[in-house]
Design an enzyme around this catalytic site. Structure first.
Site, PDB file in Angstrom:
ATOM      1  N   LEU A  65      -8.090   6.128   4.780  1.00  0.00           N
ATOM      2  CA  LEU A  65      -8.915   6.203   5.943  1.00  0.00           C
ATOM      3  C   LEU A  65     -10.609   6.115   5.746  1.00  0.00           C
ATOM      4  O   LEU A  65     -11.262   5.845   6.634  1.00  0.00           O
ATOM      5  CB  LEU A  65      -8.759   7.590   6.597  1.00  0.00           C
ATOM      6  CG  LEU A  65      -7.205   7.981   6.948  1.00  0.00           C
ATOM      7  CD1 LEU A  65      -6.922   9.089   7.100  1.00  0.00           C
ATOM      8  CD2 LEU A  65      -6.538   6.848   7.828  1.00  0.00           C
ATOM      9  N   ARG A  66     -10.794   5.960   4.585  1.00  0.00           N
ATOM     10  CA  ARG A  66     -12.209   5.610   4.127  1.00  0.00           C
ATOM     11  C   ARG A  66     -13.004   6.738   4.404  1.00  0.00           C
ATOM     12  O   ARG A  66     -14.525   6.635   4.099  1.00  0.00           O
ATOM     13  CB  ARG A  66     -12.724   4.335   4.801  1.00  0.00           C
ATOM     14  CG  ARG A  66     -11.977   3.168   4.532  1.00  0.00           C
ATOM     15  CD  ARG A  66     -11.537   3.021   3.030  1.00  0.00           C
ATOM     16  NE  ARG A  66     -11.102   1.304   2.864  1.00  0.00           N
ATOM     17  CZ  ARG A  66     -10.424   1.164   1.943  1.00  0.00           C
ATOM     18  NH1 ARG A  66     -10.594   1.900   0.751  1.00  0.00           N
ATOM     19  NH2 ARG A  66     -10.163  -0.279   1.409  1.00  0.00           N
ATOM     20  N   HIS A 181       1.761   4.986  -9.361  1.00  0.00           N
ATOM     21  CA  HIS A 181       1.294   3.526  -9.076  1.00  0.00           C
ATOM     22  C   HIS A 181       1.556   2.845 -10.613  1.00  0.00           C
ATOM     23  O   HIS A 181       0.622   3.245 -11.459  1.00  0.00           O
ATOM     24  CB  HIS A 181      -0.109   3.091  -8.635  1.00  0.00           C
ATOM     25  CG  HIS A 181      -0.233   3.480  -7.253  1.00  0.00           C
ATOM     26  ND1 HIS A 181      -0.411   2.347  -6.343  1.00  0.00           N
ATOM     27  CD2 HIS A 181      -0.700   4.339  -6.432  1.00  0.00           C
ATOM     28  CE1 HIS A 181      -0.380   2.684  -5.286  1.00  0.00           C
ATOM     29  NE2 HIS A 181      -0.569   4.016  -5.210  1.00  0.00           N
ATOM     30  N   ASP A 307       0.225   0.841   3.584  1.00  0.00           N
ATOM     31  CA  ASP A 307      -0.749   0.822   2.447  1.00  0.00           C
ATOM     32  C   ASP A 307      -2.057   0.407   3.044  1.00  0.00           C
ATOM     33  O   ASP A 307      -2.778  -0.595   2.402  1.00  0.00           O
ATOM     34  CB  ASP A 307      -0.331  -0.117   1.422  1.00  0.00           C
ATOM     35  CG  ASP A 307      -1.151  -0.087   0.070  1.00  0.00           C
ATOM     36  OD1 ASP A 307      -1.374   1.095  -0.207  1.00  0.00           O
ATOM     37  OD2 ASP A 307      -1.554  -0.808  -0.699  1.00  0.00           O
ATOM     38  N   HIS A 311     -11.309  -2.745   5.589  1.00  0.00           N
ATOM     39  CA  HIS A 311     -12.673  -3.220   5.105  1.00  0.00           C
ATOM     40  C   HIS A 311     -13.606  -3.795   6.026  1.00  0.00           C
ATOM     41  O   HIS A 311     -13.318  -4.247   7.050  1.00  0.00           O
ATOM     42  CB  HIS A 311     -12.270  -4.260   3.996  1.00  0.00           C
ATOM     43  CG  HIS A 311     -11.807  -3.884   2.886  1.00  0.00           C
ATOM     44  ND1 HIS A 311     -12.428  -3.035   1.713  1.00  0.00           N
ATOM     45  CD2 HIS A 311     -10.744  -4.155   2.177  1.00  0.00           C
ATOM     46  CE1 HIS A 311     -11.632  -2.816   0.743  1.00  0.00           C
ATOM     47  NE2 HIS A 311     -10.553  -3.659   0.967  1.00  0.00           N
TER      48      HIS A 311
END
Lengths: 426, 327
Positions: A65-66, A181, A307, A311
């Site tokens: 969500l930044r 990951h 995912d 940006h």
């Protein structure tokens, strides 16, 4: 306010429901009737969804969500608005914000920010190691108390196998799930695309398949040793999912997911340096995509996730290797999954299961199903709506998607959280 | 997959970014125009007016002397105004993005950018974001492409060996990191050579290199057997960060082009090198300076080929100028 959702086809895979059934929701936001109203139920409102599909609100295993730290890309508010527009009512966010989610205060801050908007629920994942540095264990039990549903080191692999062993042992002690990951950092070696035909043609440094399989093999060995419950995020290669299938057959407590874009794109979609296809792990070969699809069909992959990585435009306006990886993907999660139904890979109820109760089970949260008494988190979509994705249709702050101008069938029309209508398609 | 970014709506070459996607006909057209420019360099007045009044900016984000110089000479022989900019040390270190740099220079009414950049895809990125009257020539982007080098190489081969369809050609050295090799491979497969081989240890061969239409050899003698052209690559010491070869000595023993190894090739084989050479590492001086070497003619032809590309791109459809005396 109490609500009668009428005329829709209810698909609730967890309860094996698929048919024309109305839903009744009381004024506290709980499901009180499926198919028939409880005695004396007098709804204060009615939502007519004739011709549409009613299903549990979608559960997304991984969305960035930044906020905090990268608010110039997106904010919790902007991305939760995108989430509800996508029919997603629950999501999990990784701890790699700035600051990292490694304290109970950070975990609670993110959840309370989300509660304030009354939109999608956020279940944070906590840091597996302090500062995601892969050296010292984070306070997992305290983070668990503060609402973290699992632990991960995000994209930063824990290089030191002893630290990894201890982290898995400690998580196993408290019955916590670790999200991995799997990637060997040395084999990755600064690569940005799949090491294969396209990387060779474009002269872009490749990430070999072995970066993933070596990572998976190492982690599986440690899972076997420690008995920790683990979830592999974002698998990208056919060989890696085959290893997970084998581990599941042996009874190891492992699950795995795949992103919607890895099920649709391959390295060839990069064309001539399309930075919108710069993702991590990279888009791999046709054979890998087929292997992922097969693993989805036989149940080895338990969930499809977005995912989501929004940006700002500049992040993609750079030479390929210097561009930032990731796709703004919340709003293509359901449309891309429905494409798999059109392509006859999975049935519609199976597709919905991969977006609802199955990811909810992986997170260990009580949602993704519409039992009597369940919270009325609901997604309604028009299965016949044909539409083309354009930038102006995206609610997310991030417009970075390789799916612009794709034609989709099926579009979210209403999203309800706790019985409240939080999104309606205009 | 072709890239129509390189062509305008009428099918004229607008940018030269990569050889991939160029037709055999386009490549031959460039070679024919270059042929007509060879004589320009031999005249007393080494200029033709094809690009008079045009502004060419050599924009080098990565240092280079030879390539930049040949582009500069080529542009000047076409009567263009040329500016050389080495950006590596100036703007980007101040945080200006690649596209900012381009937009600023574009505002100064540049007609053609000759761009070299250390990242693969940089020229494509720029070409996608300039207005339609601005042209881009890729002078090398990362490991991806160096199209004018490949064109001057095939020009050299045509001059010295004639028809492509009879030729067996071997490219030797660091294929993995080489933009030159990738462009040579596209050019030679498009021109339809009889056989194209690459020779290197596995650590310097890219994955799935055969998909580009070449046969891969790891043994130098086997790979050179009967070839008509040996194209050596520079071993890029600065890119040997990963320890791809154990030692320079071992590399020279196994893959350095010595007179003994050259004996495996056809008796009249030619030897090429894009320069700058590492003597004693990838090539023995006896070969580099020997009778079969065409390394210096390559440099001369490089100017004519770059003139041809610039003239074709900026003129839209330049006519060959053979025989014309002066302005």
């Amino acid at each position: 306010m109490s609500l009668h959702i009428k005329g829709g086809r209810l698909i609730d895979p967890a309860n094996k429901t698929d048919g024309k059934k109305d839903l009744y929701i009381d004024d506290e936001g709980f499901v009180v009737g499926v198919g028939k109203a409880p005695d004396g139920f007098k709804p204060s409102g009615t939502l007519d969804v004739t011709g549409k599909i009613v299903c549990p609100g979608l559960v997304d295993l991984r969305a960035r969500l930044r906020e905090p730290g990268l608010e110039y890309k997106a904010t919790i508010e902007s991305e939760l608005r995108a989430a509800v527009a996508a029919g997603i009512t629950t999501l999990s966010c990784p701890p790699d914000s700035n600051p990292v989610i490694e304290t109970p205060a950070m975990a609670q801050m993110i959840q309370s920010r989300a509660w304030r908007f009354g939109l999608t629920f956020i279940h944070p994942l906590g840091a597996l190691t302090r500062g995601l540095e892969g050296k010292l264990l984070a306070d997992m039990e305290a983070l668990d108390d503060a609402g973290c549903v699992g632990f991960t080191n995000g994209f930063e692999p824990v290089k030191d196998t002893l630290v990894m062993r201890r982290a898995l042992e400690y998580a196993a002690t408290f019955d916590l799930t670790v999200f991995l990951h799997a990637e060997d950092p040395w084999l990755r070696n600064g690569g940005c695309v799949h090491e294969g035909e396209v990387g060779t043609r474009l002269g872009l440094p490749g990430i070999p398949e072995a970066a993933e399989t070596v990572g998976v093999a190492r982690d599986l060995a440690l899972i076997e040793q420690t008995g920790c419950r683990a979830h592999f995020c974002n698998l990208s290669s056919a060989r890696a999912v085959a290893m997970i299938a084998e581990a599941q057959k042996q009874g190891l407590p492992v699950s795995a997911d795949v992103t919607a874009h890895h099920l649709h794109l391959t390295e060839h979609d990069i064309g001539f340096f399309n930075t919108q296809c710069h993702v991590r792990p990279p888009l791999r070969s046709q054979r890998d995509r087929d292997g992922l699809r097969q693993a989805l069909k036989n149940g080895v992959l338990g969930a499809i996730c977005s995912d989501h990585q929004p940006h700002e435009p500049d992040a993609k306006l750079a030479p390929f290797a210097e561009s930032e990886p990731g796709i703004s993907a919340l709003e293509t999660l359901l449309p891309l999954t429905l494409k798999l139904v059109d392509e006859k890979l999975v049935s519609l109820p199976e597709a919905i299961a991969l977006l609802t109760w199955r990811p909810a089970d992986i997170l260990g949260v009580d949602t993704g199903r519409l039992d009597l008494g369940a919270t009325a988190d609901i997604c309604v979509f028009d299965p016949e709506a044909h539409w083309i994705l354009t930038e102006d249709k995206l609610a997310s702050r991030g417009h970075n998607t390789p799916f612009l101008n794709w034609e989709f069938r099926g579009r979210v029309t209403h999203t309800l959280i706790g019985g409240n209508l939080v999104y309606e398609l205009k | 997959m072709t890239d129509d970014l390189q062509f305008d709506g009428q099918g004229h070459l607008r940018h030269l970014l990569t050889i991939e996607g160029l037709s055999r006909q386009t490549i031959l057209e460039i070679l024919d125009i270059a042929e007509s420019f060879i004589t320009v360099g031999e005249r007393e007045i080494k200029k033709v007016p094809l690009a008079r009044g045009k502004t060419v900016v050599n924009l080098f984000f990565e240092s280079s002397t030879r390539t930049r110089t040949t582009f500069e000479i080529a542009a000047k022989r076409l009567s263009a105004d040329v500016i050389n900019l080495n950006v590596s040390a100036s703007s980007t270190s101040k945080g200006e993005t690649l596209l900012d740099t381009i937009r600023n220079l574009e505002a100064m009414h540049t007609d053609l950018f000759v761009v070299r950049h250390s990242e693969s895809g940089a020229a494509h990125l720029i070409a996608r974001h300039v207005p339609s009257h601005v042209h881009i020539i890729n002078a090398g982007d990362g490991r991806h492409a160096h199209p004018t080098q490949a064109l001057l190489d095939v020009f050299t081969i045509r001059r010295h060996k004639g028809a492509f369809d009879k030729l067996k050609i071997a490219i030797v050295g660091d294929i993995l990191h080489s933009r030159v090799a990738r462009s040579q491979i596209h050019a030679l497969t498009t021109l339809g050579v009889a056989e194209l081989r690459v020779i290197a240890p596995k650590t310097l061969l890219p994955t799935a290199v055969e998909k580009l239409g070449v046969r891969a050899f790891t043994n130098m003698e086997d790979g050179l057997e009967g070839v008509d052209v040996v194209m050596m690559l520079r071993l890029q010491r600065e890119r040997m960060q990963g320890g791809h070869i154990p030692s320079e000595q071992e590399y020279f023993n196994l893959y350095g082009l010595t007179p003994a190894k050259l004996d495996f090739a056809a008796k009249d084989a030619i030897v090429m090198h894009p320069g700058p050479m590492n003597r004693g590492l990838e090539i023995d001086s006896a070969v580099a300076d020997g009778a079969q070497s065409v390394i210096l003619p390559q440099v001369t032809y490089g100017i004519a080929v770059r003139m041809a590309v610039m003239a074709l791109i900026m003129g839209g459809h330049a006519e060959p100028v053979a025989g014309r005396r002066k302005e």
